[in-house]
Design a protein around this motif. Structure first.
Motif, short mmCIF file in Angstrom:
data_model
loop_
_atom_site.label_atom_id
_atom_site.label_comp_id
_atom_site.label_asym_id
_atom_site.label_seq_id
_atom_site.Cartn_x
_atom_site.Cartn_y
_atom_site.Cartn_z
N THR A 187 29.29 40.74 42.95
CA THR A 187 30.31 41.32 42.07
C THR A 187 30.69 42.75 42.43
OG1 THR A 187 28.59 42.07 40.51
CG2 THR A 187 29.54 39.88 40.15
N LEU A 233 42.65 40.82 39.98
CA LEU A 233 42.32 40.12 38.74
C LEU A 233 41.02 40.64 38.11
CD1 LEU A 233 43.21 36.44 39.69
CD2 LEU A 233 44.62 38.13 38.51
N GLY A 234 40.31 41.50 38.86
CA GLY A 234 39.04 41.98 38.33
C GLY A 234 38.05 40.85 38.16
N ALA A 235 38.06 39.90 39.11
CA ALA A 235 37.17 38.73 39.02
C ALA A 235 35.74 39.13 39.39
CB ALA A 235 37.70 37.63 39.93
N HIS A 236 34.89 38.14 39.45
CA HIS A 236 33.46 38.42 39.58
C HIS A 236 32.90 38.06 40.96
CE1 HIS A 236 33.41 39.32 35.34
NE2 HIS A 236 33.95 38.13 35.06
N GLN A 237 33.77 37.89 41.96
CA GLN A 237 33.27 37.60 43.30
C GLN A 237 33.90 38.53 44.33
OE1 GLN A 237 34.04 33.33 43.76
NE2 GLN A 237 31.91 32.92 43.24
N VAL A 238 34.30 39.72 43.91
CA VAL A 238 34.97 40.64 44.82
C VAL A 238 34.02 41.09 45.94
CG1 VAL A 238 34.40 42.64 43.37
CG2 VAL A 238 36.33 42.75 44.96
N TRP A 247 41.91 36.26 49.39
CA TRP A 247 40.87 36.03 48.38
C TRP A 247 40.32 37.36 47.85
CZ3 TRP A 247 35.21 34.44 49.77
CH2 TRP A 247 34.47 34.28 48.59
N THR A 251 42.94 39.11 45.71
CA THR A 251 43.06 38.45 44.41
C THR A 251 41.91 38.85 43.49
OG1 THR A 251 44.18 36.56 45.44
CG2 THR A 251 43.22 36.22 43.24
N GLU A 252 40.71 38.90 44.06
CA GLU A 252 39.54 39.31 43.27
C GLU A 252 39.70 40.74 42.77
OE1 GLU A 252 36.68 37.64 42.48
OE2 GLU A 252 37.30 35.76 43.39
#
Length: 207
Positions: A37, A161-166, A154, A157-158
């Motif tokens: 993360t 979007l503030g995702a959890h796999q950056v 990818w 995008t992470e």
């Protein structure tokens, strides 16, 4: 077409060892760090524990890229210059760290973007045509750029979007980028395959 000096082989081997080993050691020094993360830049951010470790890794890996580019005499000059430019930008990331808490700075973003671009696109500029060209410098293997673009998409995008796999996405990009110069160097060290002569028309007719 062949002819990568020994010091170019050493730099190409050293780069992935330093990068992967470096971010592993730097992550282990943090009191709480999740490599899935959290980004690699967070290891060198202001306020990180022993941030000098990751900064030193950025500098050493960039130097390895530059040495490898100088040694890749079989590659086209534009690609070698792009590799040097991407490496230099990556080294500047160390001089422009993220702020504490993971807030990026404009210079950090700019140099990181230039570094990613150079390390992604250099295989296209390095490609050549011809039967004596090492396989990793031919146009078809340069399609590795498409893989890198997919991984960068990818990663982007992470980030957006503030995702959890950056962190995982960034490390996937880094592994591909740091191992491709080694693949190119190794392909240049392989013996060239002699072209198969075309059958003689007179002999074919007599047969």
């Amino acid at each position: 077409m062949r002819g990568v000096p020994w010091w170019g082989v050493i730099s190409a081997v050293a780069a992935p060892v330093l990068l992967i080993g470096g971010w592993t050691v730097a992550a282990g020094l943090q009191p709480r760090f999740d490599p899935v993360t959290n980004t690699v830049s967070a290891l060198a951010a202001i306020g990180a524990t022993d941030r000098w470790v990751m900064n030193l890794v950025f500098l050493l890996v960039g130097a390895c890229y530059i040495v490898t580019a100088l040694a890749l005499r079989p590659a086209s000059t534009p690609g070698r210059l792009m590799l040097i430019g991407g490496a230099a930008a990556g080294m500047m990331v160390a001089a422009n760290p993220e702020h504490a808490g993971g807030f990026g700075s404009v210079p950090h973003f700019v140099f990181a973007s230039i570094g990613f671009a150079g390390l992604t696109l250099w295989p296209v500029g390095a490609a050549k045509r011809g039967p004596a060209v090492p396989w990793a410098l031919r146009p078809t293997p340069a399609a590795v750029v498409a893989v890198q673009f997919a991984l960068l998409a990818w990663f982007g995008t992470e980030l957006i979007l503030g995702a959890h796999q950056v962190g995982l996405a960034e490390r996937a990009v880094g592994v591909v980028q740091v191992t491709w110069p080694l693949a190119v160097v190794l392909s240049c060290c392989l013996p060239a395959r002699a072209p198969v002569p075309a059958p003689d028309a007179n002999q074919a007719s007599r047969a």
